[in-house]
Design a protein around this motif. Structure first.
Motif, PDB file in Angstrom:
ATOM      1  N   ALA A  37      17.172 -10.718  -7.756  1.00 40.12           N
ATOM      2  CA  ALA A  37      18.829 -10.184  -8.253  1.00 40.12           C
ATOM      3  C   ALA A  37      19.457  -9.381  -8.289  1.00 40.12           C
ATOM      4  O   ALA A  37      19.352  -8.003  -9.302  1.00 40.12           O
ATOM      5  CB  ALA A  37      18.914 -11.775  -9.528  1.00 40.12           C
ATOM      6  N   PHE A  38      19.871  -9.181  -7.615  1.00 39.73           N
ATOM      7  CA  PHE A  38      21.690  -8.024  -7.574  1.00 39.73           C
ATOM      8  C   PHE A  38      22.826  -7.995  -8.210  1.00 39.73           C
ATOM      9  O   PHE A  38      22.998  -9.344  -8.006  1.00 39.73           O
ATOM     10  CB  PHE A  38      21.986  -7.374  -6.287  1.00 39.73           C
ATOM     11  N   VAL A  39      22.835  -7.979  -9.496  1.00 39.83           N
ATOM     12  CA  VAL A  39      23.911  -7.966 -10.649  1.00 39.83           C
ATOM     13  C   VAL A  39      24.883  -6.972 -10.781  1.00 39.83           C
ATOM     14  O   VAL A  39      24.225  -5.267 -11.001  1.00 39.83           O
ATOM     15  CB  VAL A  39      23.190  -8.379 -11.416  1.00 39.83           C
ATOM     16  N   GLY A  40      25.821  -7.190 -10.884  1.00 40.15           N
ATOM     17  CA  GLY A  40      27.334  -6.278 -10.509  1.00 40.15           C
ATOM     18  C   GLY A  40      28.831  -6.421 -11.038  1.00 40.15           C
ATOM     19  O   GLY A  40      29.059  -7.687 -10.188  1.00 40.15           O
ATOM     20  N   GLN A  41      29.517  -5.211 -10.988  1.00 39.37           N
ATOM     21  CA  GLN A  41      31.128  -5.756 -11.357  1.00 39.37           C
ATOM     22  C   GLN A  41      31.226  -6.267  -9.426  1.00 39.37           C
ATOM     23  O   GLN A  41      30.515  -5.319  -8.574  1.00 39.37           O
ATOM     24  CB  GLN A  41      31.331  -3.989 -11.897  1.00 39.37           C
ATOM     25  N   ASP A  76      11.741 -11.559 -10.455  1.00 35.03           N
ATOM     26  CA  ASP A  76      10.623 -10.683 -10.728  1.00 35.03           C
ATOM     27  C   ASP A  76      11.664  -9.692 -10.799  1.00 35.03           C
ATOM     28  O   ASP A  76      10.852  -8.508 -12.038  1.00 35.03           O
ATOM     29  CB  ASP A  76       9.488 -10.430  -9.231  1.00 35.03           C
ATOM     30  N   ASN A  77      12.615  -8.936 -10.804  1.00 34.87           N
ATOM     31  CA  ASN A  77      13.596  -8.242 -10.978  1.00 34.87           C
ATOM     32  C   ASN A  77      14.898  -8.554 -11.028  1.00 34.87           C
ATOM     33  O   ASN A  77      15.922  -8.908  -9.850  1.00 34.87           O
ATOM     34  CB  ASN A  77      13.163  -7.382  -9.814  1.00 34.87           C
ATOM     35  N   ILE A  78      15.856  -7.838 -11.889  1.00 34.14           N
ATOM     36  CA  ILE A  78      17.183  -8.014 -12.498  1.00 34.14           C
ATOM     37  C   ILE A  78      17.247  -6.825 -12.283  1.00 34.14           C
ATOM     38  O   ILE A  78      16.922  -5.752 -12.841  1.00 34.14           O
ATOM     39  CB  ILE A  78      17.209  -8.840 -14.052  1.00 34.14           C
ATOM     40  N   ILE A  79      18.094  -6.327 -10.836  1.00 35.88           N
ATOM     41  CA  ILE A  79      18.359  -5.282 -11.066  1.00 35.88           C
ATOM     42  C   ILE A  79      20.388  -4.744 -10.380  1.00 35.88           C
ATOM     43  O   ILE A  79      20.842  -5.706  -9.835  1.00 35.88           O
ATOM     44  CB  ILE A  79      18.567  -4.564  -9.201  1.00 35.88           C
ATOM     45  N   LEU A  80      20.688  -3.914 -11.700  1.00 37.16           N
ATOM     46  CA  LEU A  80      22.194  -4.604 -12.402  1.00 37.16           C
ATOM     47  C   LEU A  80      22.173  -2.432 -11.194  1.00 37.16           C
ATOM     48  O   LEU A  80      22.670  -1.876 -11.130  1.00 37.16           O
ATOM     49  CB  LEU A  80      22.129  -3.551 -13.787  1.00 37.16           C
ATOM     50  N   VAL A  81      23.650  -2.728 -10.621  1.00 37.75           N
ATOM     51  CA  VAL A  81      23.958  -2.405 -10.183  1.00 37.75           C
ATOM     52  C   VAL A  81      25.568  -1.727 -10.150  1.00 37.75           C
ATOM     53  O   VAL A  81      26.448  -2.495 -10.638  1.00 37.75           O
ATOM     54  CB  VAL A  81      24.300  -3.389  -7.986  1.00 37.75           C
ATOM     55  N   SER A 121      26.320  -6.652  -1.306  1.00 39.01           N
ATOM     56  CA  SER A 121      26.580  -6.738  -0.147  1.00 39.01           C
ATOM     57  C   SER A 121      25.946  -5.583   1.379  1.00 39.01           C
ATOM     58  O   SER A 121      24.993  -6.293   2.184  1.00 39.01           O
ATOM     59  CB  SER A 121      27.174  -7.864   0.344  1.00 39.01           C
ATOM     60  N   SER A 122      26.697  -4.998   0.977  1.00 38.47           N
ATOM     61  CA  SER A 122      26.544  -3.252   1.783  1.00 38.47           C
ATOM     62  C   SER A 122      24.748  -3.013   1.419  1.00 38.47           C
ATOM     63  O   SER A 122      24.338  -2.870   2.527  1.00 38.47           O
ATOM     64  CB  SER A 122      27.083  -2.669   1.538  1.00 38.47           C
ATOM     65  N   LEU A 123      24.137  -3.510   0.456  1.00 35.88           N
ATOM     66  CA  LEU A 123      23.330  -3.279   0.774  1.00 35.88           C
ATOM     67  C   LEU A 123      22.424  -3.983   1.315  1.00 35.88           C
ATOM     68  O   LEU A 123      20.907  -3.164   1.566  1.00 35.88           O
ATOM     69  CB  LEU A 123      22.872  -2.839  -1.382  1.00 35.88           C
ATOM     70  N   VAL A 124      22.228  -4.764   1.105  1.00 35.37           N
ATOM     71  CA  VAL A 124      21.349  -6.083   1.535  1.00 35.37           C
ATOM     72  C   VAL A 124      21.201  -5.815   3.455  1.00 35.37           C
ATOM     73  O   VAL A 124      20.819  -5.776   4.209  1.00 35.37           O
ATOM     74  CB  VAL A 124      21.811  -7.659   1.219  1.00 35.37           C
ATOM     75  N   ASN A 125      22.837  -5.621   3.397  1.00 34.45           N
ATOM     76  CA  ASN A 125      23.002  -5.567   5.264  1.00 34.45           C
ATOM     77  C   ASN A 125      22.254  -4.089   5.440  1.00 34.45           C
ATOM     78  O   ASN A 125      21.248  -4.093   6.643  1.00 34.45           O
ATOM     79  CB  ASN A 125      24.148  -4.865   4.873  1.00 34.45           C
ATOM     80  N   ALA A 160      10.851  -9.508   1.501  1.00 29.42           N
ATOM     81  CA  ALA A 160      11.896  -9.130   1.062  1.00 29.42           C
ATOM     82  C   ALA A 160      12.714 -10.961   0.023  1.00 29.42           C
ATOM     83  O   ALA A 160      13.836 -11.428   1.111  1.00 29.42           O
ATOM     84  CB  ALA A 160      12.616  -8.072  -0.193  1.00 29.42           C
ATOM     85  N   SER A 161      12.877 -11.172  -1.145  1.00 29.67           N
ATOM     86  CA  SER A 161      13.693 -12.017  -1.286  1.00 29.67           C
ATOM     87  C   SER A 161      14.543 -12.218  -2.315  1.00 29.67           C
ATOM     88  O   SER A 161      14.076 -10.970  -3.466  1.00 29.67           O
ATOM     89  CB  SER A 161      12.795 -13.283  -2.037  1.00 29.67           C
ATOM     90  N   ILE A 162      16.653 -12.255  -1.913  1.00 29.57           N
ATOM     91  CA  ILE A 162      16.932 -11.576  -3.028  1.00 29.57           C
ATOM     92  C   ILE A 162      18.204 -12.295  -3.227  1.00 29.57           C
ATOM     93  O   ILE A 162      18.665 -13.377  -2.130  1.00 29.57           O
ATOM     94  CB  ILE A 162      18.057  -9.685  -2.037  1.00 29.57           C
ATOM     95  N   ILE A 163      18.418 -12.204  -4.513  1.00 30.55           N
ATOM     96  CA  ILE A 163      20.161 -13.389  -4.828  1.00 30.55           C
ATOM     97  C   ILE A 163      21.004 -11.958  -5.042  1.00 30.55           C
ATOM     98  O   ILE A 163      21.381 -11.481  -5.456  1.00 30.55           O
ATOM     99  CB  ILE A 163      19.177 -13.763  -6.151  1.00 30.55           C
ATOM    100  N   ASP A 164      22.889 -12.384  -3.888  1.00 32.21           N
ATOM    101  CA  ASP A 164      22.971 -11.901  -4.266  1.00 32.21           C
ATOM    102  C   ASP A 164      24.175 -12.761  -4.523  1.00 32.21           C
ATOM    103  O   ASP A 164      24.756 -13.871  -4.509  1.00 32.21           O
ATOM    104  CB  ASP A 164      23.783 -11.529  -3.117  1.00 32.21           C
TER     105      ASP A 164
END
Length: 342
Positions: free
Chosen positions: A199-203, A112-117, A209-213, A260-264
């Motif tokens: 989904a969290f995507v980034g370099q 549903d969301n692509i989140i560019l971190v 992972s800290s955000l999920v925690n 919420a469901s998150i793909i790390d």
């Protein structure tokens, strides 16, 4: 004659994680005595592919990714084992070109969301890295959200950094200013995530992972420090994983049972576009797309030095900012040469 065993029926599940030929698949089921929504539960099944490769996935670096829906056959001899027999057609997916594997790599599916971190620093801010991700998201028909983590760092107040965020916002991209450390912006982020698959995507090192925690303090993911030599993050997430998190009540206004469901996804040091020819890249830059084909030389225009180029005219008039045009030009060169910056 085959045994008639209901446990061996085809079922639909969601890929949670996996690599090579082994995948963890989440199977939905309800209790026999109570089929209400409250009793809905999940079960994790370890699955292999029924055939060596799914026929529709032969061109990909990975045949399946977190978020994929699959058809599977349960093992009548082991309740936590099964085989994946087919892929349910994807609603969407987010890809990159895997240089090492020389094939497209699917990072997340059916999102549903692509989140560019990204971050203002630690690791250093890389605007063109984000521009590549934005172009890939546009190509895939996704509406990306830019999340700036570590917004508490002094570098966040740098004028050039703030101007780049403003450029993206003026193009219609949503930009979140977040600090996993101080808690800034977490309520806004939680509102976006609630009830969705994101989904969290980034370099590497941007703090996915800290955000999920911090969103769910019962979830403890491994986090890593930056490489002192290169200022780059270490790969603490080695494979993509879909997780269901219980959002902290403190960041959702005291509301109980917000999920919420998150793909790390694994951090990447080099994001290489997949499937976009250099001559088509302008179609995936929002400010350029309406002008493509309107130049004096039509679709043959390179938008670099031709007279009558509408994109160059827009740059000179200030309607397309020079930073984004230069980013587009350099990405075009990267596609042409195959030499991508880290």
């Amino acid at each position: 004659m085959d045994d008639d065993n209901s446990n061996n029926e085809n079922r639909i599940g969601t890929v949670i994680s996996g690599s090579n030929n082994v995948f963890d698949v989440e199977l939905d089921f309800c209790s026999d005595d109570d089929t209400s929504e409250i009793s809905q539960k999940t079960k994790l099944i370890q699955c292999t592919l029924k055939s060596k490769r799914l026929k529709v996935e032969t061109r990909f670096y990975n045949p399946l990714a977190p978020g994929d829906k699959v058809q599977l056959e349960l093992d009548s001899m082991a309740e936590d084992r099964g085989q994946i027999s087919a892929l349910v057609p994807r609603r969407n997916g987010f890809f990159r070109w895997n240089v090492k594997g020389r094939a497209p790599q699917l990072l997340a599916a059916n999102i549903d969301n692509i989140i560019l971190v990204t971050t203002p620093d630690e690791p250093p801010f890389r605007a063109r890295f984000i521009d590549r991700e934005l172009a890939q998201a546009e190509y895939e028909g996704l509406n990306p959200i830019i999340l700036v983590n570590k917004y508490d760092l002094p570098a966040a107040q740098d004028i050039d950094f703030q101007e780049r965020l403003s450029i993206w916002e003026e193009l219609g991209y949503r930009v979140l200013r977040i600090s996993a450390k101080s808690g800034e912006g977490l309520t806004e982020l939680a509102e976006i995530l609630t009830g969705k698959l994101s989904a969290f995507v980034g370099q590497s090192g941007v703090g996915k992972s800290s955000l999920v925690n911090v969103l769910d303090n019962s979830c403890v993911l491994k986090t890593g420090s930056l490489s002192k030599k290169y200022g780059k993050g270490s790969h603490t997430t080695t494979k993509g994983t879909l997780m269901h998190i219980h959002l902290n009540e403190s960041i959702v206004g005291g509301m109980k049972n917000s999920y919420a469901s998150i793909i790390d996804t694994p951090g990447v040091r080099r994001f290489v576009l997949d499937g976009i020819p250099h001559e088509d890249l302008a179609l995936y830059f929002r400010e350029m797309r309406p002008l493509v084909g309107k130049c004096k030389f039509g679709m043959s225009c390179s938008h670099e030095n031709e007279a009558g180029c509408k994109i160059l005219e827009a740059v000179h008039a200030g309607n397309i900012c020079e930073e984004r045009y230069e980013s587009w030009r350099r990405i075009v060169e990267e596609i042409k040469t195959g030499r991508w910056e880290d």
